[in-house]
Motif scaffolding. Structure first.
Motif, mmCIF file in Angstrom:
data_model
loop_
_atom_site.group_PDB
_atom_site.id
_atom_site.type_symbol
_atom_site.label_atom_id
_atom_site.label_comp_id
_atom_site.label_asym_id
_atom_site.label_seq_id
_atom_site.Cartn_x
_atom_site.Cartn_y
_atom_site.Cartn_z
ATOM 1 N N ALA A 103 0.882 -1.164 0.000
ATOM 2 C CA ALA A 103 0.000 0.000 0.000
ATOM 3 C C ALA A 103 0.923 1.219 0.000
ATOM 4 O O ALA A 103 1.896 1.262 0.754
ATOM 5 C CB ALA A 103 -0.888 -0.007 1.233
ATOM 6 N N VAL A 104 0.660 2.176 -0.870
ATOM 7 C CA VAL A 104 1.566 3.305 -1.056
ATOM 8 C C VAL A 104 0.814 4.612 -0.860
ATOM 9 O O VAL A 104 -0.316 4.766 -1.327
ATOM 10 C CB VAL A 104 2.195 3.275 -2.475
ATOM 11 C CG1 VAL A 104 3.132 4.444 -2.690
ATOM 12 C CG2 VAL A 104 2.904 1.948 -2.722
ATOM 13 N N GLU A 105 1.471 5.540 -0.177
ATOM 14 C CA GLU A 105 0.933 6.881 0.010
ATOM 15 C C GLU A 105 2.009 7.876 -0.402
ATOM 16 O O GLU A 105 3.097 7.898 0.176
ATOM 17 C CB GLU A 105 0.579 7.070 1.491
ATOM 18 C CG GLU A 105 -0.639 7.904 1.717
ATOM 19 C CD GLU A 105 -1.030 7.926 3.186
ATOM 20 O OE1 GLU A 105 -2.091 7.379 3.504
ATOM 21 O OE2 GLU A 105 -0.277 8.495 3.979
ATOM 22 N N LEU A 106 1.722 8.659 -1.431
ATOM 23 C CA LEU A 106 2.631 9.700 -1.890
ATOM 24 C C LEU A 106 2.037 11.041 -1.473
ATOM 25 O O LEU A 106 0.960 11.404 -1.923
ATOM 26 C CB LEU A 106 2.797 9.631 -3.408
ATOM 27 C CG LEU A 106 3.268 8.295 -3.981
ATOM 28 C CD1 LEU A 106 3.250 8.337 -5.505
ATOM 29 C CD2 LEU A 106 4.637 7.932 -3.463
ATOM 30 N N GLU A 107 2.751 11.750 -0.611
ATOM 31 C CA GLU A 107 2.270 13.038 -0.090
ATOM 32 C C GLU A 107 3.066 14.158 -0.754
ATOM 33 O O GLU A 107 4.276 14.264 -0.572
ATOM 34 C CB GLU A 107 2.453 13.086 1.422
ATOM 35 C CG GLU A 107 1.911 14.347 2.040
ATOM 36 C CD GLU A 107 2.092 14.333 3.547
ATOM 37 O OE1 GLU A 107 2.989 15.054 4.023
ATOM 38 O OE2 GLU A 107 1.348 13.606 4.219
ATOM 39 N N PHE A 108 2.377 14.970 -1.536
ATOM 40 C CA PHE A 108 3.024 16.022 -2.304
ATOM 41 C C PHE A 108 2.793 17.393 -1.685
ATOM 42 O O PHE A 108 1.674 17.715 -1.285
ATOM 43 C CB PHE A 108 2.469 16.059 -3.737
ATOM 44 C CG PHE A 108 2.783 14.835 -4.538
ATOM 45 C CD1 PHE A 108 3.995 14.725 -5.201
ATOM 46 C CD2 PHE A 108 1.878 13.800 -4.635
ATOM 47 C CE1 PHE A 108 4.294 13.594 -5.946
ATOM 48 C CE2 PHE A 108 2.157 12.664 -5.387
ATOM 49 C CZ PHE A 108 3.372 12.561 -6.033
ATOM 50 N N SER A 109 3.856 18.190 -1.653
ATOM 51 C CA SER A 109 3.738 19.620 -1.363
ATOM 52 C C SER A 109 4.441 20.334 -2.513
ATOM 53 O O SER A 109 5.376 19.804 -3.116
ATOM 54 C CB SER A 109 4.357 19.973 -0.011
ATOM 55 O OG SER A 109 5.713 19.620 0.025
ATOM 56 N N THR A 110 3.972 21.539 -2.831
ATOM 57 C CA THR A 110 4.481 22.228 -4.016
ATOM 58 C C THR A 110 4.467 23.738 -3.829
ATOM 59 O O THR A 110 3.760 24.257 -2.961
ATOM 60 C CB THR A 110 3.630 21.837 -5.255
ATOM 61 O OG1 THR A 110 4.173 22.460 -6.415
ATOM 62 C CG2 THR A 110 2.189 22.265 -5.092
ATOM 63 N N ASP A 111 5.241 24.413 -4.652
ATOM 64 C CA ASP A 111 5.239 25.873 -4.646
ATOM 65 C C ASP A 111 4.436 26.441 -5.812
ATOM 66 O O ASP A 111 4.352 27.643 -5.993
ATOM 67 C CB ASP A 111 6.673 26.414 -4.673
ATOM 68 C CG ASP A 111 7.460 26.000 -5.915
ATOM 69 O OD1 ASP A 111 6.969 25.139 -6.682
ATOM 70 O OD2 ASP A 111 8.568 26.526 -6.114
ATOM 71 N N GLU A 112 3.836 25.539 -6.613
ATOM 72 C CA GLU A 112 3.085 25.974 -7.789
ATOM 73 C C GLU A 112 1.979 24.956 -8.104
ATOM 74 O O GLU A 112 2.195 23.752 -8.039
ATOM 75 C CB GLU A 112 4.047 26.073 -8.980
ATOM 76 C CG GLU A 112 3.445 26.651 -10.224
ATOM 77 C CD GLU A 112 4.488 26.789 -11.338
ATOM 78 O OE1 GLU A 112 4.077 27.110 -12.468
ATOM 79 O OE2 GLU A 112 5.680 26.563 -11.097
ATOM 80 N N GLU A 113 0.827 25.444 -8.463
ATOM 81 C CA GLU A 113 -0.297 24.567 -8.796
ATOM 82 C C GLU A 113 0.016 23.735 -10.040
ATOM 83 O O GLU A 113 0.602 24.227 -11.001
ATOM 84 C CB GLU A 113 -1.544 25.420 -9.046
ATOM 85 C CG GLU A 113 -2.787 24.620 -9.341
ATOM 86 C CD GLU A 113 -3.982 25.514 -9.597
ATOM 87 O OE1 GLU A 113 -4.682 25.255 -10.600
ATOM 88 O OE2 GLU A 113 -4.211 26.453 -8.827
ATOM 89 N N ALA A 114 -0.388 22.466 -9.997
ATOM 90 C CA ALA A 114 -0.213 21.571 -11.149
ATOM 91 C C ALA A 114 -1.115 20.363 -10.975
ATOM 92 O O ALA A 114 -1.651 20.120 -9.897
ATOM 93 C CB ALA A 114 1.238 21.132 -11.277
ATOM 94 N N GLU A 115 -1.256 19.617 -12.058
ATOM 95 C CA GLU A 115 -1.931 18.330 -12.000
ATOM 96 C C GLU A 115 -0.862 17.269 -12.243
ATOM 97 O O GLU A 115 -0.096 17.369 -13.194
ATOM 98 C CB GLU A 115 -3.014 18.242 -13.069
ATOM 99 C CG GLU A 115 -3.803 16.953 -13.001
ATOM 100 C CD GLU A 115 -4.926 16.917 -14.025
ATOM 101 O OE1 GLU A 115 -6.093 16.998 -13.609
ATOM 102 O OE2 GLU A 115 -4.616 16.801 -15.226
#
Length: 129
Positions: A59-71
């Motif tokens: 089971a995998v959880e990728l938690e993203f944080s960013t400085d710019e909106e994207a898909e």
């Protein structure tokens, strides 16, 4: 009676053996959750985050944080997630398909991408058990 005994022994061997068709199902349930925190800054991730390795059935959880909106698009699993600054976005999946899959940003908000709006940020590698 002999054939019934033979059938029961065969069924028991299948259920208990490592070659059981249900062995992957049991392993998937027993697998611990694999969590990864990924920071996207200036349309890039840190070198240590460019390759995420897991095992099939995890089971995998990728938690993203960013400085710019994207898909973001996880190819192979065909999963999309929208990421925005000042929030975290979590992509959860069961790693059921072995292979190497790019995670690509589709259209950063400011539109200054030189790659037609699609930029490979990192890869998810799912290794067979």
């Amino acid at each position: 009676m002999k054939s019934l005994t033979l059938m029961l022994v065969t069924l028991l061997a299948l259920l208990c053996g490592s070659q059981s068709p249900w062995s992957d199902v049991g392993n998937a349930r027993a697998a611990e959750l694999q969590r990864f925190a990924i920071t996207i800054k200036n349309r890039k991730v840190e070198p240590a985050q460019k390759l995420i390795r897991v095992t099939r059935g995890d089971a995998v959880e990728l938690e993203f944080s960013t400085d710019e909106e994207a898909e973001l698009h996880l190819h192979g699993y065909d999963r999309l997630i929208k990421v925005e600054p000042a929030t975290t976005a979590v992509l959860r999946l069961d790693a059921t398909i072995a292979g190497r899959f790019p995670i690509e940003a589709h259209g950063f908000a400011s539109g200054r991408s030189g790659h037609g709006g699609h930029v490979v940020l990192l890869y998810l590698e799912v290794h067979p058990r």
